[in-house]
Design a protein around this motif. Structure first.
Motif, short mmCIF file in Angstrom:
data_model
loop_
_atom_site.label_atom_id
_atom_site.label_comp_id
_atom_site.label_asym_id
_atom_site.label_seq_id
_atom_site.Cartn_x
_atom_site.Cartn_y
_atom_site.Cartn_z
N ILE A 177 0.61 -1.30 -0.06
CA ILE A 177 0.02 -0.16 -0.12
C ILE A 177 1.02 1.36 -0.04
O ILE A 177 0.39 2.29 -0.53
CB ILE A 177 -0.86 -0.09 1.39
CG1 ILE A 177 -1.90 -1.26 0.90
CG2 ILE A 177 -1.54 1.27 1.46
CD1 ILE A 177 -3.01 -1.46 1.94
N GLY A 201 3.29 3.47 4.44
CA GLY A 201 2.20 2.35 4.56
C GLY A 201 1.86 2.15 5.84
O GLY A 201 0.79 1.88 6.30
N SER A 237 0.06 5.03 7.63
CA SER A 237 -1.16 5.23 7.12
C SER A 237 -2.25 4.19 7.66
O SER A 237 -3.16 4.53 8.22
CB SER A 237 -1.18 5.24 5.76
OG SER A 237 -0.46 6.11 5.24
N ILE A 241 -8.88 -1.39 1.15
CA ILE A 241 -7.82 -0.23 0.85
C ILE A 241 -6.53 -0.83 -0.38
O ILE A 241 -6.24 0.13 -1.00
CB ILE A 241 -7.16 0.19 2.08
CG1 ILE A 241 -8.11 0.82 2.96
CG2 ILE A 241 -5.85 1.21 1.87
CD1 ILE A 241 -7.44 1.22 4.45
N LEU A 242 -6.19 -2.01 0.02
CA LEU A 242 -5.18 -2.51 -1.25
C LEU A 242 -5.67 -2.42 -2.31
O LEU A 242 -5.03 -2.17 -3.39
CB LEU A 242 -4.92 -3.82 -0.58
CG LEU A 242 -3.87 -4.84 -1.48
CD1 LEU A 242 -2.68 -4.06 -1.45
CD2 LEU A 242 -3.73 -6.22 -0.72
N THR A 289 -5.96 1.12 -3.77
CA THR A 289 -4.48 1.30 -4.11
C THR A 289 -3.70 0.92 -5.39
O THR A 289 -3.53 1.56 -5.96
CB THR A 289 -3.50 1.31 -2.96
OG1 THR A 289 -4.38 1.56 -1.62
CG2 THR A 289 -2.16 1.67 -3.14
N PHE A 346 -3.75 3.97 -7.49
CA PHE A 346 -2.40 4.41 -7.35
C PHE A 346 -1.20 3.80 -7.74
O PHE A 346 -0.95 2.75 -7.10
CB PHE A 346 -2.18 5.06 -5.92
CG PHE A 346 -3.26 5.74 -5.24
CD1 PHE A 346 -3.78 6.81 -5.83
CD2 PHE A 346 -3.81 5.47 -4.01
CE1 PHE A 346 -4.72 7.41 -5.45
CE2 PHE A 346 -4.65 6.45 -3.41
CZ PHE A 346 -5.23 7.24 -3.96
N GLY A 362 1.76 2.83 -5.14
CA GLY A 362 1.29 2.90 -3.66
C GLY A 362 1.18 4.47 -3.53
O GLY A 362 1.07 5.15 -4.19
N PHE A 363 0.85 4.62 -2.18
CA PHE A 363 0.89 6.00 -1.72
C PHE A 363 1.90 6.87 -2.04
O PHE A 363 1.95 8.02 -2.50
CB PHE A 363 0.53 6.02 -0.03
CG PHE A 363 -0.72 5.55 0.18
CD1 PHE A 363 -1.83 5.16 -0.54
CD2 PHE A 363 -1.07 5.37 1.69
CE1 PHE A 363 -3.17 4.82 -0.35
CE2 PHE A 363 -2.21 4.84 1.82
CZ PHE A 363 -3.18 4.52 1.03
N PHE A 394 1.66 8.03 -5.57
CA PHE A 394 0.75 9.08 -5.69
C PHE A 394 1.30 10.51 -5.34
O PHE A 394 1.43 11.44 -5.98
CB PHE A 394 -0.64 8.88 -4.76
CG PHE A 394 -1.37 9.76 -4.76
CD1 PHE A 394 -2.27 10.13 -5.88
CD2 PHE A 394 -1.47 10.57 -3.50
CE1 PHE A 394 -3.02 11.36 -5.71
CE2 PHE A 394 -2.45 11.58 -3.39
CZ PHE A 394 -3.00 12.25 -4.53
#
Length: 337
Positions: free
Chosen positions: A258, A270, A273, A295-296, A299, A303, A306-307, A310
């Motif tokens: 993530i 990750g 978060s 969420i996974l 994502t 994204f 991952g985060f 992004f």
């Protein structure tokens, strides 16, 4: 010339400064404890990511965390050793076990390696849960003393009896471990890790001993997992087999997936978060795995990278916009004047 608004060193320094300042502005001990465990999870996720830099996915990471935590706790509570000596001995044992397990399992590839690490992780947990003396069996080891104080000659003693002192201790070790892993990853050795991940056969064809470097990454990642286990026992004051299950190893992979795996910032993002999400989900804890799975999925779909990916893409676009406006402003000034 594009404006660089994502200066890694600058933002890293600002982040460290903020983390060191948290206890100065937050007096709630519960919040301090939650943030402290975020550091531990970030360390464990980063060490799991470090093994993955050679393309290996492990599901036995919690086992090495258990070795570090259990041995450190047993040496202190059962045999009265100094906390810091116990930590060094525990990490030395983690090193030895990781070397043996890595030498055996890293000869396997793909799903076979994943299943092998899963099995080793469960074997380690079962050993500790079955060994009543000195590890307490299923009950574990309770009422652990705080880490020994550090004496600075002619000045003062640093004691670790409060939440704040343990916060700083955990933060120090976590940052130190993350910096070491980042330095290795960005060194020539780290470039070899990345080449093995991209194509192990090609790396072997140019003379790289892939087994040697995969084993190196595995051992280093396992040592820092052991350190995370020691920090866990320092903060929770007890240790039990239920803290080192397959679910924990899966969570570390989830943090990486993530957060992003392009560099060490991904698993850190990750871990922080999902730990924050976890606190909001405390009233419905039984549904947490479902929420994390959603969420996974989101994502992966939305994204790329991952985060972290992004954030990097957003920073790049903002930088391009600022550069565009600055360029137009210069052109406009030249026309007017």
């Amino acid at each position: 010339m594009k404006l660089r608004i994502f200066n890694k060193k600058l933002w890293g320094s600002v982040l460290i400064l903020i983390l060191f300042s948290i206890p100065l502005f937050i007096e709630n001990k519960y919040v301090i404890g939650i943030v402290t465990f975020m550091f531990i999870n970030a360390l464990l996720a980063s060490s799991c990511w470090f093994i993955m830099t050679t393309g290996q996915v492990t599901l036995g990471h919690a086992g090495f965390s258990a070795i570090g935590g259990y041995l450190s706790a047993a040496f202190v509570s059962r045999y009265g050793l100094n906390s810091w000596l116990s930590l060094l001995i525990a990490l030395a044992v983690v090193y030895s076990v990781a070397l043996i397990i890595g030498y055996i399992t890293l000869r396997m590839k793909g799903i076979y390696f994943i299943v092998a690490t899963l099995a080793w992780g469960e074997v380690i947990r079962i050993i500790f849960s079955s060994w009543r003396d000195p590890f307490g069996g299923l009950v574990g080891i309770m009422n652990l003393p705080p880490p020994d104080s550090i004496k600075i000659p002619f000045l003062y003693n640093i004691e670790f009896t409060s939440k704040v002192s343990l916060y700083y201790l955990t933060l120090f070790f976590s940052i130190l471990a993350i910096i070491i892993m980042h330095r290795i990853y960005t060194s020539p050795v780290g470039f070899i890790f990345q080449s093995i991940r991209q194509s192990e056969d090609l790396a072997e064809s140019v003379g790289i001993n892939t087994m040697k470097y995969k084993l190196l990454a595995f051992v280093i990642g396992s040592i820092f997992a052991g350190l995370g286990g020691v920090l866990y026992t320092y903060n929770i004051k007890n240790i039990q087999p239920s803290s080192f299950t397959l679910l924990q190893s899966t969570n570390y992979l989830l943090y990486v997936a993530i957060g992003g795996s392009s560099n060490i910032a991904g698993p850190i993002i990750g871990a922080f978060s999902l730990n924050i999400f976890s606190e909001f989900l405390r009233p419905i804890r039984e549904f947490e795995p479902i929420v994390f799975a959603l969420i996974l999925i989101v994502t992966i779909i939305l994204f790329r990278g991952g985060f972290l990916g992004f954030i990097q893409e957003a920073g790049r676009r903002i930088g391009e916009k600022i550069s565009y406006f600055q360029k137009n402003k210069v052109l406009l000034n030249n026309i007017i004047y």
